[in-house]
Write a protein that holds these residues in place. Sequence first.
Motif, PDB file in Angstrom:
ATOM      1  N   SER A  19       0.969  -1.579  -0.298  1.00  0.00           N
ATOM      2  CA  SER A  19       0.402   0.228   0.162  1.00  0.00           C
ATOM      3  C   SER A  19       1.033   1.153  -0.206  1.00  0.00           C
ATOM      4  CB  SER A  19      -0.957  -0.361   1.447  1.00  0.00           C
ATOM      5  OG  SER A  19      -1.131  -1.396   1.427  1.00  0.00           O
ATOM      6  N   THR A  20       2.104   1.131   0.703  1.00  0.00           N
ATOM      7  CA  THR A  20       2.974   2.223   0.897  1.00  0.00           C
ATOM      8  C   THR A  20       3.698   2.960  -0.788  1.00  0.00           C
ATOM      9  OG1 THR A  20       3.738   1.987   3.234  1.00  0.00           O
ATOM     10  CG2 THR A  20       5.394   3.361   1.984  1.00  0.00           C
ATOM     11  N   VAL A  21       3.830   1.585  -1.680  1.00  0.00           N
ATOM     12  CA  VAL A  21       4.237   1.700  -3.048  1.00  0.00           C
ATOM     13  C   VAL A  21       2.808   2.098  -3.374  1.00  0.00           C
ATOM     14  CG1 VAL A  21       5.287   0.245  -4.951  1.00  0.00           C
ATOM     15  CG2 VAL A  21       6.022  -0.534  -2.168  1.00  0.00           C
ATOM     16  N   GLN A 189      14.624  -1.109   3.645  1.00  0.00           N
ATOM     17  CA  GLN A 189      15.874  -0.102   3.616  1.00  0.00           C
ATOM     18  C   GLN A 189      14.461   1.624   3.352  1.00  0.00           C
ATOM     19  OE1 GLN A 189      16.051   1.534  -1.064  1.00  0.00           O
ATOM     20  NE2 GLN A 189      14.133   0.045  -1.311  1.00  0.00           N
ATOM     21  N   PRO A 190      15.305   2.956   3.746  1.00  0.00           N
ATOM     22  CA  PRO A 190      14.696   3.950   4.634  1.00  0.00           C
ATOM     23  C   PRO A 190      13.594   4.531   3.600  1.00  0.00           C
ATOM     24  CG  PRO A 190      17.207   4.358   5.068  1.00  0.00           C
ATOM     25  CD  PRO A 190      16.760   2.447   4.271  1.00  0.00           C
ATOM     26  N   LEU A 191      12.419   4.728   4.047  1.00  0.00           N
ATOM     27  CA  LEU A 191      11.167   4.587   3.161  1.00  0.00           C
ATOM     28  C   LEU A 191      11.907   5.545   1.727  1.00  0.00           C
ATOM     29  CD1 LEU A 191       7.853   6.016   5.551  1.00  0.00           C
ATOM     30  CD2 LEU A 191       8.536   4.643   3.117  1.00  0.00           C
ATOM     31  N   GLU A 192      12.720   7.080   2.158  1.00  0.00           N
ATOM     32  CA  GLU A 192      13.091   8.077   1.047  1.00  0.00           C
ATOM     33  C   GLU A 192      14.157   6.890   0.316  1.00  0.00           C
ATOM     34  OE1 GLU A 192      15.303  11.694   1.561  1.00  0.00           O
ATOM     35  OE2 GLU A 192      13.649  12.232   3.014  1.00  0.00           O
ATOM     36  N   GLN A 193      14.419   6.246  -0.069  1.00  0.00           N
ATOM     37  CA  GLN A 193      15.007   5.567  -0.794  1.00  0.00           C
ATOM     38  C   GLN A 193      14.339   4.946  -1.497  1.00  0.00           C
ATOM     39  OE1 GLN A 193      18.746   4.369   1.593  1.00  0.00           O
ATOM     40  NE2 GLN A 193      18.834   2.441  -0.190  1.00  0.00           N
ATOM     41  N   MET A 194      13.524   3.916  -0.024  1.00  0.00           N
ATOM     42  CA  MET A 194      12.327   3.471  -1.362  1.00  0.00           C
ATOM     43  C   MET A 194      11.762   3.969  -2.492  1.00  0.00           C
ATOM     44  SD  MET A 194       9.705   0.681   0.450  1.00  0.00           S
ATOM     45  CE  MET A 194       8.277   1.714  -0.002  1.00  0.00           C
ATOM     46  N   PHE A 195      11.358   5.127  -2.439  1.00  0.00           N
ATOM     47  CA  PHE A 195      10.030   6.075  -2.969  1.00  0.00           C
ATOM     48  C   PHE A 195      11.425   6.720  -4.275  1.00  0.00           C
ATOM     49  CE2 PHE A 195       7.561   7.851  -0.086  1.00  0.00           C
ATOM     50  CZ  PHE A 195       6.882   6.716   0.606  1.00  0.00           C
TER      51      PHE A 195
END
Length: 210
Positions: A19-21, A189-195
């Motif tokens: 859902s985050t993705v 991984q940290p959210l920012e990196q995932m984004f």
Amino acid sequence: MAVVVIRIGLTGGIAAGKSTVSARLRELGAVLVDYDLLARRVVEPGSVGLQRIAKCFGSDALTDRGELNRAWMSEHVFSGSDAERKRKMLDGIEHPLIYELAVQLEHEAVEADCQAVVVHDIPLLAEVIDSIPFEFDHIVTVEAPEQVRVSRMMATRGMSESQAWNRVNHQSSAEQRLAIADEIIDSTQPLEQMFDHIDMLMKQWRTEAR
Ligand SMILES: CC(C)(COP(=O)(O)OP(=O)(O)OC[C@H]1O[C@@H](n2cnc3c(N)ncnc32)[C@H](O)[C@@H]1O)[C@@H](O)C(=O)NCCC(=O)NCCS
Ligand SMILES: Nc1ncnc2c1ncn2[C@@H]1O[C@H](COP(=O)(O)OP(=O)(O)OP(=O)(O)O)[C@@H](O)[C@H]1O
């Protein structure tokens, strides 16, 4: 104009971060088809789906208000010796109805934008890959170790440890998801990196849709 839709299958084990993705992808302009949401729509009060469930599982499957009794159903399809047969019965009722709605939603998306990037968010894609009536240009799986996902379920969804493990244990393994995917998003991984990773993928898909 030729219809050039890029169709993405998004999957991952429970509480992996789908859902985050998908929320990020929607922000970037993708059209989302959320199968958990469709699974709720096909069992709304008065629906054919709910009628079939009541016929198959009996009136215990419904609450006093005539809704699907989700807690009762979870107990029966995710635990006990007969869980697999019951889960197959439930899936057999819901999945064809979910696919009908998904086809309809995708049709509407293409009507609105023939170069749409359409993302089908399907928790159980590895389980249904041979029966789902869609072919995907790319399949993305969001992954985190089982123990991390169990901790997330306990922390944010009020599940006990055994309820959380029951869900994990009744789903495809990471190996099965990786076998159908051509892209992996690591949600530890940290959210920012995932984004950043998601943004890069969306850019690539937009180029393919042109
Ligand atoms: C069993 C039900 C009643 C449980 O409801 P509940 O509100 O507790 O869970 P919710 O619907 O929010 O699902 C949460 C997650 O559970 C997992 N899950 C749901 N159904 C299944 C299933 N049949 N098999 C394995 N895992 C499942 C998925 O990871 C899903 O994302 C409900 O999930 C359901 O109707 N499932 C059958 C439809 C289905 O296959 N849904 C998944 C979308 S393809
Ligand atoms: N990169 C990340 N770092 C830390 N926490 C994350 C990350 N990605 C997702 N999460 C957290 O993990 C939890 C589960 O995420 P999310 O609800 O997106 O999973 P899901 O796969 O959609 O779950 P479900 O299978 O139940 O639909 C949430 O609390 C979310 O904030």
